[in-house]
Design a protein around this motif. Structure first.
Motif, PDB file in Angstrom:
ATOM      1  N   GLN A  75     -38.017 -15.122 -10.988  1.00 50.36           N
ATOM      2  CA  GLN A  75     -37.899 -15.818 -12.281  1.00 50.36           C
ATOM      3  C   GLN A  75     -37.907 -14.829 -13.444  1.00 50.36           C
ATOM      4  OE1 GLN A  75     -40.974 -18.750 -12.638  1.00 50.36           O
ATOM      5  NE2 GLN A  75     -40.219 -19.965 -10.922  1.00 50.36           N
ATOM      6  N   GLU A  76     -38.606 -13.729 -13.272  1.00 56.47           N
ATOM      7  CA  GLU A  76     -38.706 -12.721 -14.329  1.00 56.47           C
ATOM      8  C   GLU A  76     -37.379 -11.978 -14.527  1.00 56.47           C
ATOM      9  OE1 GLU A  76     -40.843 -10.878 -17.299  1.00 56.47           O
ATOM     10  OE2 GLU A  76     -41.673 -12.375 -15.960  1.00 56.47           O
ATOM     11  N   THR A  77     -36.664 -11.729 -13.433  1.00 61.53           N
ATOM     12  CA  THR A  77     -35.387 -11.011 -13.497  1.00 61.53           C
ATOM     13  C   THR A  77     -34.325 -11.772 -12.706  1.00 61.53           C
ATOM     14  OG1 THR A  77     -36.098  -9.680 -11.618  1.00 61.53           O
ATOM     15  CG2 THR A  77     -36.386  -8.711 -13.800  1.00 61.53           C
ATOM     16  N   PHE A  80     -30.887 -10.324 -11.031  1.00 57.14           N
ATOM     17  CA  PHE A  80     -30.780  -9.676  -9.724  1.00 57.14           C
ATOM     18  C   PHE A  80     -30.770 -10.661  -8.558  1.00 57.14           C
ATOM     19  CE2 PHE A  80     -33.190  -6.318 -12.153  1.00 57.14           C
ATOM     20  CZ  PHE A  80     -32.079  -5.533 -12.379  1.00 57.14           C
ATOM     21  N   PHE A  81     -31.190 -11.902  -8.778  1.00 56.23           N
ATOM     22  CA  PHE A  81     -31.430 -12.798  -7.652  1.00 56.23           C
ATOM     23  C   PHE A  81     -30.567 -14.046  -7.612  1.00 56.23           C
ATOM     24  CE2 PHE A  81     -35.290 -10.336  -8.270  1.00 56.23           C
ATOM     25  CZ  PHE A  81     -35.463  -9.833  -7.009  1.00 56.23           C
ATOM     26  N   GLY A  84     -23.965 -14.443  -9.106  1.00 52.93           N
ATOM     27  CA  GLY A  84     -23.255 -14.180 -10.356  1.00 52.93           C
ATOM     28  C   GLY A  84     -24.173 -13.709 -11.456  1.00 52.93           C
ATOM     29  N   GLY A  85     -25.402 -13.333 -11.116  1.00 59.89           N
ATOM     30  CA  GLY A  85     -26.334 -12.852 -12.123  1.00 59.89           C
ATOM     31  C   GLY A  85     -26.782 -13.918 -13.101  1.00 59.89           C
ATOM     32  N   GLY A  86     -26.668 -15.183 -12.698  1.00 64.29           N
ATOM     33  CA  GLY A  86     -27.060 -16.273 -13.591  1.00 64.29           C
ATOM     34  C   GLY A  86     -26.029 -16.545 -14.672  1.00 64.29           C
ATOM     35  N   LEU A  87     -24.867 -15.897 -14.568  1.00 67.58           N
ATOM     36  CA  LEU A  87     -23.829 -16.075 -15.583  1.00 67.58           C
ATOM     37  C   LEU A  87     -22.975 -17.294 -15.308  1.00 67.58           C
ATOM     38  CD1 LEU A  87     -22.718 -12.334 -15.852  1.00 67.58           C
ATOM     39  CD2 LEU A  87     -24.250 -13.588 -17.380  1.00 67.58           C
ATOM     40  N   PHE A  88     -23.021 -17.815 -14.088  1.00 69.27           N
ATOM     41  CA  PHE A  88     -22.168 -18.958 -13.725  1.00 69.27           C
ATOM     42  C   PHE A  88     -22.959 -20.250 -13.713  1.00 69.27           C
ATOM     43  CE2 PHE A  88     -20.338 -15.256 -11.555  1.00 69.27           C
ATOM     44  CZ  PHE A  88     -19.128 -15.225 -12.178  1.00 69.27           C
TER      45      PHE A  88
END
Length: 88
Positions: A75-77, A80-81, A84-88
């Protein structure tokens, strides 16, 4: 179970190679990336050990980060997890 399969394969390789066996050699190289010459093999094995140590330090860093912030590192980063890097 997966670790047991690798251990069994390592034993089979050890038995097949006899005195030419090197610890850690489980005979798995489907892409043929392991060099044929001894100097290249030693260089590759050294790189694998060093990369393994870097990976262990990264895991320790994740554990320390979670202990300090009381938030899972996922949740902090999220970059990385998440796919799509949380971009999608």
């Amino acid at each position: 179970a997966l670790a047991g399969i690798f251990e069994l394969q390592s034993k089979i390789t050890k038995d097949a190679k006899g005195k030419d066996y090197v610890p850690g050699d489980c005979g798995f190289d489907p892409l043929g990336l392991f060099p044929e010459d001894k100097a290249g093999q030693m260089d590759m094995m050294t790189k694998e050990i060093k990369n393994g140590r870097v990976a262990m330090m990264a895991i320790v860093g994740f554990a320390i980060q979670e202990a300090l912030y009381n938030v899972p590192v996922t949740q902090e980063t999220p970059l990385f997890f998440k796919f799509g890097g949380g971009l999608f």
